[in-house]
Structure formats: structure tokens, C-alpha cells
Design a protein around this motif. Structure first.
Motif, PDB file in Angstrom:
ATOM      1  N   VAL A 722     -38.900  22.449  26.321  1.00 47.32           N
ATOM      2  CA  VAL A 722     -40.020  21.532  26.110  1.00 47.32           C
ATOM      3  C   VAL A 722     -39.622  20.573  24.997  1.00 47.32           C
ATOM      4  CG1 VAL A 722     -42.444  21.308  25.457  1.00 47.32           C
ATOM      5  CG2 VAL A 722     -41.694  23.267  26.828  1.00 47.32           C
ATOM      6  N   SER A 723     -39.781  19.301  25.254  1.00 48.05           N
ATOM      7  CA  SER A 723     -39.373  18.302  24.279  1.00 48.05           C
ATOM      8  C   SER A 723     -40.175  18.446  22.992  1.00 48.05           C
ATOM      9  CB  SER A 723     -39.580  16.904  24.863  1.00 48.05           C
ATOM     10  OG  SER A 723     -39.153  15.914  23.958  1.00 48.05           O
ATOM     11  N   PRO A 724     -39.504  18.515  21.826  1.00 47.84           N
ATOM     12  CA  PRO A 724     -40.234  18.675  20.566  1.00 47.84           C
ATOM     13  C   PRO A 724     -40.810  17.353  20.073  1.00 47.84           C
ATOM     14  CG  PRO A 724     -37.880  18.579  20.144  1.00 47.84           C
ATOM     15  CD  PRO A 724     -38.045  18.542  21.646  1.00 47.84           C
ATOM     16  N   TYR A 725     -41.639  17.450  19.064  1.00 46.11           N
ATOM     17  CA  TYR A 725     -42.244  16.261  18.477  1.00 46.11           C
ATOM     18  C   TYR A 725     -41.150  15.381  17.854  1.00 46.11           C
ATOM     19  CZ  TYR A 725     -45.271  13.319  15.625  1.00 46.11           C
ATOM     20  OH  TYR A 725     -45.911  12.245  15.064  1.00 46.11           O
ATOM     21  N   PRO A 726     -41.145  14.072  18.166  1.00 42.03           N
ATOM     22  CA  PRO A 726     -40.081  13.183  17.680  1.00 42.03           C
ATOM     23  C   PRO A 726     -40.315  12.723  16.238  1.00 42.03           C
ATOM     24  CG  PRO A 726     -41.545  11.968  19.126  1.00 42.03           C
ATOM     25  CD  PRO A 726     -42.048  13.386  19.114  1.00 42.03           C
ATOM     26  N   GLU A 727     -40.002  13.582  15.291  1.00 41.37           N
ATOM     27  CA  GLU A 727     -40.190  13.255  13.876  1.00 41.37           C
ATOM     28  C   GLU A 727     -39.425  11.992  13.487  1.00 41.37           C
ATOM     29  OE1 GLU A 727     -41.973  14.541  11.495  1.00 41.37           O
ATOM     30  OE2 GLU A 727     -42.445  16.639  11.954  1.00 41.37           O
ATOM     31  N   TYR A 728     -38.289  11.747  14.121  1.00 40.58           N
ATOM     32  CA  TYR A 728     -37.431  10.639  13.717  1.00 40.58           C
ATOM     33  C   TYR A 728     -38.099   9.276  13.893  1.00 40.58           C
ATOM     34  CZ  TYR A 728     -36.526   9.713  18.678  1.00 40.58           C
ATOM     35  OH  TYR A 728     -36.669   9.406  20.006  1.00 40.58           O
ATOM     36  N   LEU A 729     -39.172   9.218  14.672  1.00 39.31           N
ATOM     37  CA  LEU A 729     -39.863   7.943  14.891  1.00 39.31           C
ATOM     38  C   LEU A 729     -40.849   7.608  13.771  1.00 39.31           C
ATOM     39  CD1 LEU A 729     -40.605   8.192  18.722  1.00 39.31           C
ATOM     40  CD2 LEU A 729     -38.905   6.744  17.603  1.00 39.31           C
ATOM     41  N   THR A 730     -41.108   8.557  12.882  1.00 36.13           N
ATOM     42  CA  THR A 730     -42.096   8.360  11.825  1.00 36.13           C
ATOM     43  C   THR A 730     -41.557   7.426  10.751  1.00 36.13           C
ATOM     44  OG1 THR A 730     -42.992  10.580  12.222  1.00 36.13           O
ATOM     45  CG2 THR A 730     -43.538   9.528  10.119  1.00 36.13           C
ATOM     46  N   GLU A 731     -42.387   6.467  10.352  1.00 38.18           N
ATOM     47  CA  GLU A 731     -42.007   5.583   9.247  1.00 38.18           C
ATOM     48  C   GLU A 731     -43.247   5.096   8.519  1.00 38.18           C
ATOM     49  OE1 GLU A 731     -41.016   1.333  10.206  1.00 38.18           O
ATOM     50  OE2 GLU A 731     -40.541   2.211  12.173  1.00 38.18           O
ATOM     51  N   GLN A 732     -43.064   4.812   7.233  1.00 35.20           N
ATOM     52  CA  GLN A 732     -44.147   4.281   6.405  1.00 35.20           C
ATOM     53  C   GLN A 732     -44.216   2.771   6.592  1.00 35.20           C
ATOM     54  OE1 GLN A 732     -46.157   6.338   4.534  1.00 35.20           O
ATOM     55  NE2 GLN A 732     -44.978   8.095   5.308  1.00 35.20           N
ATOM     56  N   ILE A 733     -45.433   2.215   6.729  1.00 36.54           N
ATOM     57  CA  ILE A 733     -45.596   0.778   6.873  1.00 36.54           C
ATOM     58  C   ILE A 733     -46.703   0.303   5.924  1.00 36.54           C
ATOM     59  CG2 ILE A 733     -44.857   0.804   9.289  1.00 36.54           C
ATOM     60  CD1 ILE A 733     -47.835   0.356  10.038  1.00 36.54           C
ATOM     61  N   ARG A 734     -46.797  -0.999   5.783  1.00 39.38           N
ATOM     62  CA  ARG A 734     -47.849  -1.607   4.964  1.00 39.38           C
ATOM     63  C   ARG A 734     -48.493  -2.722   5.773  1.00 39.38           C
ATOM     64  NH1 ARG A 734     -48.849  -1.458  -0.499  1.00 39.38           N
ATOM     65  NH2 ARG A 734     -46.884  -0.352  -0.856  1.00 39.38           N
ATOM     66  N   LEU A 735     -49.811  -2.727   5.834  1.00 39.06           N
ATOM     67  CA  LEU A 735     -50.517  -3.737   6.600  1.00 39.06           C
ATOM     68  C   LEU A 735     -50.311  -5.112   5.974  1.00 39.06           C
ATOM     69  CD1 LEU A 735     -51.719  -1.153   7.798  1.00 39.06           C
ATOM     70  CD2 LEU A 735     -53.925  -2.294   7.892  1.00 39.06           C
ATOM     71  N   LYS A 736     -50.209  -6.114   6.837  1.00 39.03           N
ATOM     72  CA  LYS A 736     -49.797  -7.463   6.429  1.00 39.03           C
ATOM     73  C   LYS A 736     -50.799  -8.127   5.480  1.00 39.03           C
ATOM     74  CE  LYS A 736     -48.781 -11.955   8.576  1.00 39.03           C
ATOM     75  NZ  LYS A 736     -48.653 -12.662   9.898  1.00 39.03           N
ATOM     76  N   ARG A 737     -52.070  -8.074   5.794  1.00 36.61           N
ATOM     77  CA  ARG A 737     -53.072  -8.846   5.053  1.00 36.61           C
ATOM     78  C   ARG A 737     -53.638  -8.069   3.868  1.00 36.61           C
ATOM     79  NH1 ARG A 737     -57.704 -10.485   8.823  1.00 36.61           N
ATOM     80  NH2 ARG A 737     -58.326  -8.325   8.393  1.00 36.61           N
ATOM     81  N   SER A 738     -54.022  -6.808   4.107  1.00 37.73           N
ATOM     82  CA  SER A 738     -54.665  -6.018   3.057  1.00 37.73           C
ATOM     83  C   SER A 738     -53.676  -5.249   2.188  1.00 37.73           C
ATOM     84  CB  SER A 738     -55.643  -5.028   3.687  1.00 37.73           C
ATOM     85  OG  SER A 738     -54.947  -4.101   4.504  1.00 37.73           O
ATOM     86  N   GLY A 739     -52.454  -5.061   2.669  1.00 37.36           N
ATOM     87  CA  GLY A 739     -51.482  -4.274   1.932  1.00 37.36           C
ATOM     88  C   GLY A 739     -51.732  -2.776   2.005  1.00 37.36           C
ATOM     89  N   ARG A 740     -52.646  -2.357   2.860  1.00 42.27           N
ATOM     90  CA  ARG A 740     -52.970  -0.933   2.991  1.00 42.27           C
ATOM     91  C   ARG A 740     -51.779  -0.160   3.538  1.00 42.27           C
ATOM     92  NH1 ARG A 740     -57.889   1.147   6.930  1.00 42.27           N
ATOM     93  NH2 ARG A 740     -57.769   3.403   6.431  1.00 42.27           N
TER      94      ARG A 740
END
Length: 912
Positions: A722-740
Motif C-alpha cells: 500500500v502506497s505510504p503517505y508522501p511526506e516528501y511533498l510537504t513544504e512550508q509556504i507563505r501567502l502572497k498578500r497577508s504573509g500568513r
């Protein structure tokens, strides 16, 4: 796993039969006659080097080169030594599909290089020709007017597809089904499966609208198990799938597969099929009954069954079977009881099962079944009939059939006996009403449907939130195993195994280690109270060591409940003597000393990880301690797991019954065990070289969980089913307008509540632009399908962020890409919350999914949007998509090529 060119097997425009003659024993001649008799509408050609002008009225040619045109499908019935060369010639002439009915291809080839089957596989690979078989019975497809098989009879048209690995079981199934007036949408057997395999066929049939259910007969999994499990999971989401799994007769040429800790590999198949959401049947009789059920039963309303008979004896047989299968007997509503009292004898007990009495007339049967079918507490009715002079079988059948046709509920029938019952069963068959020979078979057939729905409920159950975020410790665990392997060991020492559990936050008993008897005595003196001493040696550092040694010797390496120092010294001396008799000094590893943990009414549990040659890593759970070997209470689950699957694993074991009956905190205990099992599943996913792990015993008491003894063995990496959860796709981002700040990651089953909240925050216009129509709130089943995905087949990426009020997380946007089985096209859809427009989330999500599809080799990513959705069209153009208006669907198609096709079939697929 690939569906390329499979359409040429199922819907060929032309067919050539190689090896066809008019001899009565000619397999090719039989196939050709079957094609003619079934009314195949395309061109037919016969090929035989003997130079016949015609075979059964069909023009015959001497060779491939003499054919006026190349067929869509070649059917090969020639002698074994000619097959490989024929496949090469067909491939050189651009024939893309060949079905080999010839058997005996495991023989050594004329070149002396492997078997004929190996030679065929290599020839097919070189020329890109798809092969079904060898040694298959062929294919019967009523919808295409095609009987391309050596079956002695044709099949009726129906809604169930049958796929088998045994030709003879297949012909027996056809004969039985015709006798029962049951039909099929597709019928085929795979034989040795050198190319076209079971997952490919399942994928094809899952997309066939004429197929409502799939029936599989198999003896083994050929090829990667992940393909098999993935195809089954995808098919069972939309169609009922039943499997008859048989073993393989050992012949000395095939190595016996083993799975440490599991004596019966058949249980591994049970676990794998259950994980895929399908139902397994155990016997050929059950397979026939399953076909009866699949063909004729209406959609299930629930699992509460009412039983009716003209006597309590058959009722008791049915009830006993229902109880043994853990089915649910319906409790009749009070209004129903009062209505039935008006038509039943005065001595009726007012309960289900309903006894109509031996003098029951056809009219009484009909009245009672009609009333039961209206009871809100009844989901299905089983009508059992034993012939009497007052209740003639045929007349009763006519009355029951009339009622069964009117009600939306399922009415199953059982006509006991033979002479007078045959005519009654024939009436039911002709009317499309399920009918069985005895009460037990009827209940089994009903329970197949119930088990399927139960499996689907578990698969779609919303998992409780659970995260393993100790990334530094997980890195240390990998480093620990790599260090041990560098030292040339394939096992962890006892202290290293305990350290590994600590890194995954699994509590372990405090253990002290000693090199000699005096050190053991000193440790025992310092600990005080009762102690346990274990002699460590070359064998018991491995999990499931009772497989290597006798159970008696296993427990002779352990001394328990040692109170005085004299007892400690005496017992340790005996242990040292026994070990020295069996192992040289370099295979003796000293002693492990612990305080005894007998108190607090502890329950001993055995659990761990093992590895199956077919399905890879498995998590084991069951009763532990001394009884682990004898009871063999081993429930199994394929990792990875979420909380719903972990709880299902616990409930399959005797442990759950003991907890339910004796624990003061059963919910807490179930939760703690589930969390531990999730961690074991995570270990199986992350620690590639972890071969087996055993915790025995794990103590469960009012203080919680404690691992007393553990052992770990290492080996080569093994693939997960069974294919495991793809942790490698996780990344931190910041919203463009609010910076959230937010996280971009793959979706999880645990995201269902947040996904529903996200959907409810979309405006009606956003919903219309996303789904092309206005729609209501999605159901739990829809949400489960959206969040509990197979990462091998589709990907859903979400942007998740902490809520502004600090209470949990919320979903801000989602993009989804569903890829076809051959990785040709991925169809995307994207939606962002209305109040977050302008934050750049659409661009971020689309760029991520495009890169994901490009990395997995997908040729094209595409999507559609309404002409009014100018924003999506502009975003697509910005990202390089080519937009075009589709007049037929009144949508804008958006397409982006990620890779150029390299084979002609890929080009053809992209053009359609």
C-alpha cells in the motif's frame, strides 16, 4: 500494470485464429466455431500451415505474411514449440494483441535458454505486443458477440465480470451459470499471465459501465503486489468485488513461501484482500452462490435479516449460520408483530425467525413476506420452504416471486429438497430471484454482501487525527539501523531494540544487562523484589525465534519470579549451563535483568512486524506471553495504518474481547493500542531494512502499555503493498498578500472534517465553477473518497494553516490530479476559498501538481472549466496550458504536455 491495447482483446474489429482446422480435437477449430456461433460481426481469418482453403467456411491462410490484413486480435492455438516464433512474426507485423490458448509452455525452449514461456515474454517485450495467457481458456464477451474460447457452451449476457486463473474452473462456472440462467458481462481466464495480468484486467473492468460486479478466481499474485492491491482498492470503491483464493499444489519446483510469525500464509491473503475492501469466499460452492447473489440481489439497505419458514428446524439452521457469521437478526417492529398475528397460528411466538407452521399455504407465505418487507427494522427477507402437501413448492414459489418483484428490499429464497424443489428454483431463476439449495448457503450469500459493505465502511471511516512529528528521533532510528548494518549484523541487540522503541515513543521496561552470573545477582540485589532473567544468545535476538527452535527451548532461556538472591544465582546458573551447551562463547550475549511486572492485572500481548514474500511488510497483533505459540492469535494488517485501520486490527483479535469484558477503561486501552500499532506501521514504512520486529510480551494494565521484551532483525528493503503517505511533498509556504504561514502537503484521511468545513465556506458560484453545476453538501462517502486516496493513482494537495483563533487547522485550497492506469493523462481540478483570492494559492497549487505529474512521468496534464471562468483560463495560459473550446461539452479544455510520447500506443491514446 497497464491497459494499453486491452481494448483489442475486449472489442476487436477483426480476429485471426492460428492453428484452426476441422479436426474434432483441434482447439483452434473449436475456437473458430465458437466465434461463428456467437455471431462475431467483424472479419474472421483462419491460419494453418497445412494449406487448407477454408476452415468451417472461413478463408484459411498459410502464414502471417499471407494474411490480407493484420488482425486486431490473434488467437494462438498452435503447438508449443511454434508459439514464440509466431509471436515475433505478429509483433513485426504490428499486431498488438495476442491470446495464447496453447498449454505446456513451461517446457524448456528449443534454444535451451529458459522455458518457452520466458521466450514468449521476451518476444512480446521486444515488439510491444500484449499477450493474454498462455494456457488460458480464452474470452467470452456477450456485448461484443464474441466467444473466443474453447468453452463447450456460450454464456448469457449479464452484469458480472468473471476473471480466473484456472481454465477448468472457468468452464465449470459457465456450465453452472447457464443452468441457473445467470449471465456475465465479461468472462476470461488469464492462464500463466506472462504479460496481461490481473491488475490490468481489473483496471479495465472497473471502467466498464456494463460491469456492476467483479468475481475473481485466483491462486497466486503474479507481479508486484502493490499493483494488485491498488487495482482492487480502486475497483471496490465503485463495484462489488469477490475473490476465491486457492493455494498452489507444491510440486518441488517452486519454493515454499514463508512468513515469520505466521504459520498459514493464507491468512496473509485474508489480510491483503480485506485491506483492499473486497470479500473473500472460501469454496467453489460459495463462489457459485456469490455469483447468484451478485447477479440478482438489489442494492443493500442494511444488514438486518428476517427469516421465514414453514417450520422451526430450517429456521434454526439459518439462524445458527447467521450468528456464526456475525450477522444481524432483525427485531420486528411492534406494528409488524400485530399484523402477523392476524395471519399466523395462535401459538406463534411473535419473534423473528418467523414460523409459518407446516400447514402454511402459498397465500400465507406471500402475506407474511409482504408484511416483513414493509417493516422499517427489516433490510432483507430469507424465505425458506420445505415441501408439504399443504405448501406445494411450485405454487409457493409463484406467490413468493410475485411479492419479491414488488418490494425494493431483497428477498432471498431457499427451496429445500430435490424432486419438487427443482421446479420451484427454476421459477425463481426465470424471474431473477435469488435462490439456494439450503438455508446455510442462503445466509452465506447474504453475508457476502454484508461483509462487502462492512469493509467499505471501514475503508471510508474517518480516522482520528494522529501525527508522528518526532522527525529528529526518526532520523536517529535510521542512523541506528545503518550503524548496525555497517557492523555486519542482521539483528539489533536487546538494548538497541529497546532504544529503537524509545525513539518511536513506545514505552519499554527498564532493562539491565550483565555479562556473568555474579553481575546478575548484584543487579537483582539493587533492584529488589522479584526479578526476571533472560539468557541472550544468537537465536533469541531474532524475532519469532520459536520458528527457529522449539517453543520448549524458547521459554527455557527465561527465568521468572526470582525473589531471593539464592534463587537468582541458582536460576541464572542453570540458564548459563543450558546456553553453553547449545552455543559457543561468541554466540552468547550475556543476560538481561528486569523487575517482574506481574501486578495490575496485566494482559500480555504479542505484536510486531513481519515480512511476506508476496505482500511485503505486515503488522501482527494478538495474545502474547506463553500462549502466543499455542493460540496463534495473529491478526494482520498491511501498513501504513490510520486510527480506523488500527482499531479494526485490534478488534480482529481475542485481545479486544478480553478488553471489552475486563477492562475498566476499554476506550482508553483501544486508543493506546491503536496509537502503538500506527507507530509500528510507521516503522515499517520508514525503516526500509527492518525485516521483522517482535514485542512479546507487551503488558496492558491500568497504568497503560509497557513493552517487556523486544527483538529486531534486519534485511534487504522490501516494497510495501500500500502506497505510504508522501511526506516528501510537504513544504512550508507563505501567502502572497497577508504573509500568513501555511503548509502545502498531500491530503490525509484525517482531513475530512476540515475538508467539509472548507467546502461549506465556498460560495455557490465557486461550487458551480468547480463542479459545473450547483450541488448540496457532500456526503461522508464523497468526503472519504476525496480524502482517503490511493497515492499510486491520484494526488490531492492542500494548503493547510492554523486557524486564526488557534483552534486546530483549516484548509485554504486544494488541487487534485487523477491519473489513468497507463500514466498517459492526469486530469486536474483546483479550487481556492473565496476569501483568499489574490493570495497566490492557485498558482502555488497548480505549479506543485504540474511538477508532481512531471516527476512521475505523466505525458499530459489536462482539465476543463466553464467558458465563464475567465480567471482559471488566464491562470492556465500563464502556466503554459493550451486552451481550446470544446463545443460538444460546452467547456474550455486546458492541456499541457509534460513529456513527449515514445510509443505509438501512447500517441494513439493521446489522440482519443
Amino acid at each position: 500494470m497497464s491497459t494499453k491495447y486491452l481494448k483489442r482483446f475486449f472489442r476487436p474489429r477483426s480476429i485471426a485464429v492460428f492453428g484452426a482446422s476441422e479436426r474434432h480435437d483441434s482447439m483452434g477449430g473449436i475456437v473458430l466455431r465458437n466465434l461463428l456461433d456467437s455471431g462475431f460481426k467483424g472479419p474472421l481469418m483462419a491460419v494453418n500451415k497445412e494449406g487448407y482453403a477454408q476452415v468451417n467456411g472461413v478463408t484459411c491462410y498459410e502464414s502471417v505474411s499471407a494474411l490480407p490484413e493484420m488482425p486486431d486480435l490473434a488467437i494462438i492455438c498452435t503447438p508449443p514449440d511454434s508459439v514464440a516464433d509466431l509471436v515475433r512474426k505478429l509483433g513485426a507485423n504490428m499486431v498488438r494483441a495476442a491470446m495464447i490458448l496453447t498449454g505446456g509452455l513451461t517446457l524448456e525452449s528449443v534454444t535451451g535458454q529458459g522455458s518457452i514461456k520466458d521466450e514468449i515474454r521476451e518476444a512480446a517485450r521486444s515488439y510491444g505486443i500484449r499477450i493474454l495467457g498462455p494456457d488460458c481458456m480464452g474470452m467470452l464477451i456477450p456485448g461484443s458477440s464474441m466467444n473466443a474460447s474453447f468453452s463447450h457452451v456460450n454464456i448469457r449476457k449479464g452484469r458480472v465480470a468473471y476473471v480466473g486463473q484456472s481454465g477448468l474452473i472457468g468452464t465449470a462456472m459457465i456450465d453452472w451459470a447457464n443452468g441457473q440462467e445467470i449471465g456475465f458481462s465479461h468472462f476470461l481466464t488469464l492462464g500463466d499471465g506472462v504479460d496481461v495480468d490481473l491488475p490490468s484486467i481489473i483496471d479495465y473492468l472497473a471502467g466498464e459501465p456494463t460491469t456492476h460486479a467483479i468475481l475473481l478466481q485466483m491462486d497466486r499474485v503474479i507481479g508486484p503486489s502493490r499493483n494488485f492491491i491498488s487495482a482492487l482498492r480502486a475497483a471496490s470503491r465503485n463495484k462489488l468485488v469477490l475473490v476465491l483464493k486457492s493455494g498452489i499444489i507444491p510440486d518441488g519446483r517452486m519454493p515454499v513461501v514463508t512468513c515469520e510469525g505466521i504459520a498459514d500464509q493464507d491468512r496473509v491473503y485474508d489480510a491483503a484482500l480485506r485491506r483492499a475492501g473486497v470479500v473473500r469466499v472460501d469454496t467453489s460452492d460459495m463462489l457459485f452462490n456469490a455469483l447468484e447473489t451478485l447477479t440478482r440481489m438489489k442494492p443493500m439497505r442494511g444488514e438486518r435479516l428476517a427469516i421465514v419458514c414453514n417450520g422451526m428446524g430450517p429456521n434454526a439452521l439459518a439462524y445458527d449460520r447467521l450468528r456464526a457469521r456475525k450477522g444481524q437478526l432483525a427485531e420486528l417492529a411492534e406494528d409488524t408483530v400485530q399484523d402477523l398475528a392476524a395471519v399466523l397460528p395462535a401459538h406463534w411466538n411473535g419473534r423473528n425467525p418467523v414460523d409459518l407452521n407446516a400447514d402454511a399455504t402459498p397465500e400465507r407465505y406471500a402475506e407474511v413476506i409482504a408484511r416483513l418487507a414493509k417493516d422499517p427494522n427489516v433490510d432483507a427477507v430469507l424465505s425458506i420452504h420445505a415441501p408439504t402437501r399443504m405448501a406445494p413448492s411450485v405454487e409457493t414459489a409463484d406467490a413468493v416471486v410475485k411479492i419479491a418483484k414488488k418490494t425494493p428490499r431483497n428477498v432471498l429464497t431457499c427451496w429445500m429438497g430435490r424432486e419438487s424443489a427443482i421446479a420451484a428454483r427454476n421459477r425463481c431463476n426465470a424471474s431473477g430471484i435469488t435462490t439456494f439449495l439450503n438455508p446455510e448457503e442462503a445466509v452465506d450469500a447474504f453475508m457476502f454482501m454484508v461483509e462487502y459493505h462492512r469493509n467499505q465502511l471501514v475503508m471510508r471511516q474517518t480516522p482520528a487525527p494522529y501525527r508522528i512529528d518526532n522527525q529528529p528521533n526518526r532520523r536517529k532510528a535510521v542512523d541506528l539501523i545503518e550503524r548496525v548494518l555497517e557492523e555486519g549484523r542482521d539483528y539489533l541487540s536487546h538494548s538497541e531494540a529497546c532504544d529503537l522503541l524509545d525513539l518511536y515513543e513506545i514505552p519499554t521496561s527498564n532493562t539491565h544487562y550483565a555479562e556473568d552470573i555474579d553481575s546478575v545477582v548484584e543487579i537483582a540485589r539493587q533492584l529488589g523484589g522479584s526479578v526476571a532473567v533472560k539468557a541472550l544468545h544468537q537465536d533469541n535476538v531474532y524475532p519469532f525465534s520459536y520458528e527457529r527452535d522449539s517453543s520448549r527451548n524458547r521459554w527455557r532461556d527465561l527465568a521468572l519470579d526470582l525473589y531471593s538472591m539464592q534463587e537468582v544465582r541458582h536460576a541464572t546458573t542453570k540458564l548459563a549451563y543450558r546456553v553453553s551447551e547449545r552455543y559457543p562463547p561468541e554466540q552468547q550475549f550475556g543476560f538481561a535483568v528486569q523487575q517482574m511486572k506481574r501486578g495490575f492485572q496485566s494482559l500480555q500481548i504479542n505484536l510486531g512486524i513481519t515480512r511476506d514474500p508476496v505482500f511485503g511488510p505486515l503488522v501482527i497483533f494478538g495474545i502474547g506471553g506463553y500462549t502466543a505459540d499455542t493460540l496463534a492469535d495473529r491478526a494482520l494488517m498491511l501498513p501504513p495504518m490510520n486510527s480506523a485501520l488500527a482499531q479494526q486490527l485490534v478488534r480482529q483479535s481475542r485481545v479486544y474481547d478480553i478488553i471489552s469484558e475486563n477492562s475498566e477503561w476499554p476506550e482508553r486501552d483501544l486508543q493506546n493500542l491503536s496509537d502503538l500499532l500506527i507507530k509500528l506501521g510507521q516503522m515499517a514504512v520508514e525503516l526500509k531494512q527492518l525485516k521483522t520486529l517482535e514485542i512479546n510480551p507487551l503488558l496492558l494494565n491500568k497504568r497503560g502499555l509497557l513493552a517487556v521484551d523486544v527483538s529486531v532483525a534486519l534485511g534487504e528493503p522490501a516494497a510495501l503493498s500500500v502506497s505510504p503517505y508522501p511526506e516528501y511533498l510537504t513544504e512550508q509556504i507563505r501567502l502572497k498578500r497577508s504573509g500568513r504561514q501555511a503548509v502545502l502537503r498531500a491530503i490525509r484521511g484525517e482531513d475530512e472534517p476540515a475538508h467539509l468545513e472548507f467546502y461549506n465556506q465556498l460560495s455557490p458560484e465557486s461550487i458551480r465553477l468547480r463542479y459545473f453545476y450547483s450541488r448540496g453538501v457532500p456526503t461522508h462517502q464523497e468526503l472519504a473518497n476525496w480524502t482517503q486516496i490511493d497515492y499510486d493513482r491520484e494526488m490531492a494537495l492542500i494548503v493547510s494553516a492554523p486557524k486564526l483563533d488557534g483552534e486546530g487547522y483549516e484548509t485554504l485550497g486544494v488541487v487534485r490530479a487523477v491519473t489513468d492506469a497507463d500514466n498517459i493523462r492526469a486530469e486536474f481540478s483546483v479550487v481556492v476559498r473565496d476569501d483568499l483570492q489574490g493570495e497566490g494559492l492557485g498558482v502555488i497549487l497548480m505549479q506543485k501538481v504540474i511538477q508532481y505529474c512531471r516527476d512521475r512521468g505523466t505525458l499530459m496534464i489536462m482539465g476543463s472549466t466553464l467558458p465563464s471562468n475567465k480567471g482559471m483560463q488566464a491562470l492556465a495560459r500563464k502556466l503554459g496550458f493550451r486552451n481550446s473550446y470544446n463545443a460538444e461539452e460546452d467547456v474550455i479544455d486546458m492541456k499541457l504536455m509534460l513529456h513527449e510520447p515514445t510509443e505509438d500506443w501512447q500517441i494513439l491514446r493521446l489522440q482519443h
